[in-house]
Design an enzyme around this catalytic site. Structure first.
Site, PDB file in Angstrom:
ATOM      1  CG  HIS A 149       4.628   2.196   6.196  1.00  0.00           C
ATOM      2  ND1 HIS A 149       3.899   1.148   5.713  1.00  0.00           N
ATOM      3  CD2 HIS A 149       4.138   3.313   5.613  1.00  0.00           C
ATOM      4  CE1 HIS A 149       3.005   1.610   4.845  1.00  0.00           C
ATOM      5  NE2 HIS A 149       3.126   2.916   4.779  1.00  0.00           N
TER       6      HIS A 149
ATOM      7  CG  ASP B  69       1.314   0.341  12.399  1.00  0.00           C
ATOM      8  OD1 ASP B  69       1.985   0.031  11.385  1.00  0.00           O
ATOM      9  OD2 ASP B  69       0.076   0.521  12.362  1.00  0.00           O
TER      10      ASP B  69
ATOM     11  CB  SER C 104     -23.377   4.305   5.547  1.00  0.00           C
ATOM     12  OG  SER C 104     -22.543   5.415   5.325  1.00  0.00           O
TER      13      SER C 104
ATOM     14  N   GLY D 153     -11.172   7.868   1.869  1.00  0.00           N
ATOM     15  CA  GLY D 153     -10.077   7.476   0.981  1.00  0.00           C
ATOM     16  C   GLY D 153      -8.946   8.483   0.929  1.00  0.00           C
TER      17      GLY D 153
ATOM     18  CG  ASP E 180      -4.699   3.770  10.870  1.00  0.00           C
ATOM     19  OD1 ASP E 180      -3.870   4.659  11.049  1.00  0.00           O
ATOM     20  OD2 ASP E 180      -4.721   3.053   9.859  1.00  0.00           O
TER      21      ASP E 180
HETATM   22  C1  GLA Z   1      -2.176   2.584   7.468  1.00  0.00           C
HETATM   23  C2  GLA Z   1      -2.354   1.386   8.401  1.00  0.00           C
HETATM   24  C3  GLA Z   1      -1.585   1.581   9.701  1.00  0.00           C
HETATM   25  C4  GLA Z   1      -0.159   2.037   9.469  1.00  0.00           C
HETATM   26  C5  GLA Z   1      -0.100   3.169   8.459  1.00  0.00           C
HETATM   27  C6  GLA Z   1       1.303   3.540   8.101  1.00  0.00           C
HETATM   28  O1  GLA Z   1      -2.811   3.692   7.981  1.00  0.00           O
HETATM   29  O2  GLA Z   1      -3.702   1.183   8.683  1.00  0.00           O
HETATM   30  O3  GLA Z   1      -1.630   0.407  10.472  1.00  0.00           O
HETATM   31  O4  GLA Z   1       0.649   0.960   9.075  1.00  0.00           O
HETATM   32  O5  GLA Z   1      -0.796   2.847   7.263  1.00  0.00           O
HETATM   33  O6  GLA Z   1       1.931   4.063   9.206  1.00  0.00           O
END
Ligand code: GLA
Length: 371
Positions: free
Chosen positions: A19, A21, A52, A105, A155
């Site tokens: 949290h 980014d 898929s 998930g 990510d």
């Molecule tokens: C998810 C979001 C990321 C980031 C994380 C927490 O993975 O896709 O962008 O905010 O949560 O770090």
């Protein structure tokens, strides 16, 4: 002309920096040795078709498609094609065969690994090279505007930019990703990922409300992002400024997590760079406490896995990724991994929880073309 090829992209585990980014801050993920693979073949009729192995329904959409036209898993594929087209890439029609061994998930970025693999496949067939910060933004736009999850750049950047045997130090504001060598095996350590099986979703409002609180805090302090609070590396000074928000205790807690988490990422980068890998453990546990108490995005199943892992000898552990369930990452002496796994399994059985999944991780290579 490229008519066909195979591209793949890994899931990620974030060692620390969650949290941060979307607050312009720091993160330190690595690629998982689990990937989504896309076998792609060009079509001449402008149709994007995908199957898929993880889904019964195939996807078929006429490119470039309209935002939100497709739901479910197909949104990740169609969303990337839409976002690439919005960015000016002439996306050709294609048949995509998708398979993945990234746990779904589980907070390990299965969806981003799919999006990144599709982005590489479609740009590959289009014979356009889009480099990482720009490609990560394109994938982020698919996620934000097509899928509807208000996520940051962590990510995609981890999946696209990671290098084997390295952690990836991300500075979200600068949009840079620097590989940090990390030889866990030489230190006798392993990263153990525990999939708690507790449901994890980022589109149900809890993620967005955390993001809103951070942006509210930054706005009221007259800042663009919370990152600006710690530009001079004065964490205490930054925390003191939160006193200005004392009528909004929620914003104070969320911002406190972000400020301290950014500092912890820098501390871990320093420790890893100095070869002091064992000392990373307590920093991971402090990060978990910050998420549990200040960011309030943990859940009891996750806390149980963290506490049990540390109680059984892990050097440290924390929830990884968006939270509200998902996975835990623990730093463990290699010899203790079976004992830690057994302890977590037993604690879950005692609490009548579903059996957790385990994965030991050596930082893997990032996304690329395989054939
Ligand atoms: C998810 C979001 C990321 C980031 C994380 C927490 O993975 O896709 O962008 O905010 O949560 O770090």
């Amino acid at each position: 002309m490229i008519d066909a090829g195979t591209w793949s992209a890994p899931g990620r585990v974030n060692l620390i920096g969650d949290h941060t980014d979307y607050n312009g801050g720091f993160a330190l993920p690595c690629a998982l040795p689990r990937r989504t693979t896309v076998v792609a073949r060009r079509r001449d009729d402008g149709l994007l078709r995908a199957r898929s192995t993880g889904a019964t329904e195939p996807l078929e959409v006429l490119l470039p498609g309209a935002r939100g036209e497709v739901g479910g898993w197909g949104a990740y594929v169609a969303g990337v094609a839409w976002s690439l087209a919005e960015a000016g890439v002439a996306v050709p029609g294609a048949d995509l065969e998708i398979s993945s061994d990234v746990p779904l998930g589980a907070g390990l970025s299965s969806s981003h690994s799919l999006e990144c693999a599709v982005a590489l496949a479609l740009t590959g067939l289009a014979e356009v090279e889009v480099r990482v910060p720009a490609l990560a933004r394109i994938v982020q736009r698919a996620e934000n505007e097509y899928v509807g999850a208000p996520t940051g750049l962590l990510d995609q950047t981890a999946s696209l930019a990671s290098v084997a045997d390295h952690l990836t130090f991300i500075d979200a504001r600068a949009e840079t990703a620097r590989p940090v060598p990390c030889d866990l095996a030489a230190a006798g350590l392993e990263l153990l990922v525990v999939d708690t099986r507790a449901a994890h979703a980022l589109t149900d409002g809890a993620y967005g409300s955390r993001r809103d609180a951070c942006e509210r805090a930054a706005g009221r302090l007259g800042l663009g992002t919370l990152r600006e609070l710690t530009d001079d590396l004065d964490v205490d000074g930054a925390l003191a400024r939160l006193g200005e928000l004392d009528d909004d205790p929620e914003a104070v807690r969320r911002a406190r997590h972000v400020i301290t988490e950014n500092a912890r990422v820098l501390q871990v980068v320093e420790l890893v760079g100095s070869g002091l890998l064992r000392e990373v453990g307590p920093v991971l546990s402090a990060s978990h406490a910050s998420m549990r108490d200040d960011f309030e995005n943990s859940v009891p199943e996750v806390d149980l896995a963290v506490e049990t892992a540390v109680g059984a000898g892990a050097l440290g552990a924390r929830m990884t990724g968006g939270g509200f369930g998902g996975s835990v990452v623990a730093l463990v002496d290699a010899a203790l991994v079976p004992a830690v796994q057994a302890a977590v399994r037993a604690a879950y059985a005692d609490a009548s929880l579903a059996e957790p999944g385990f994965l030991t991780v050596v930082p893997a290579r990032g996304a690329g073309r395989d054939a």
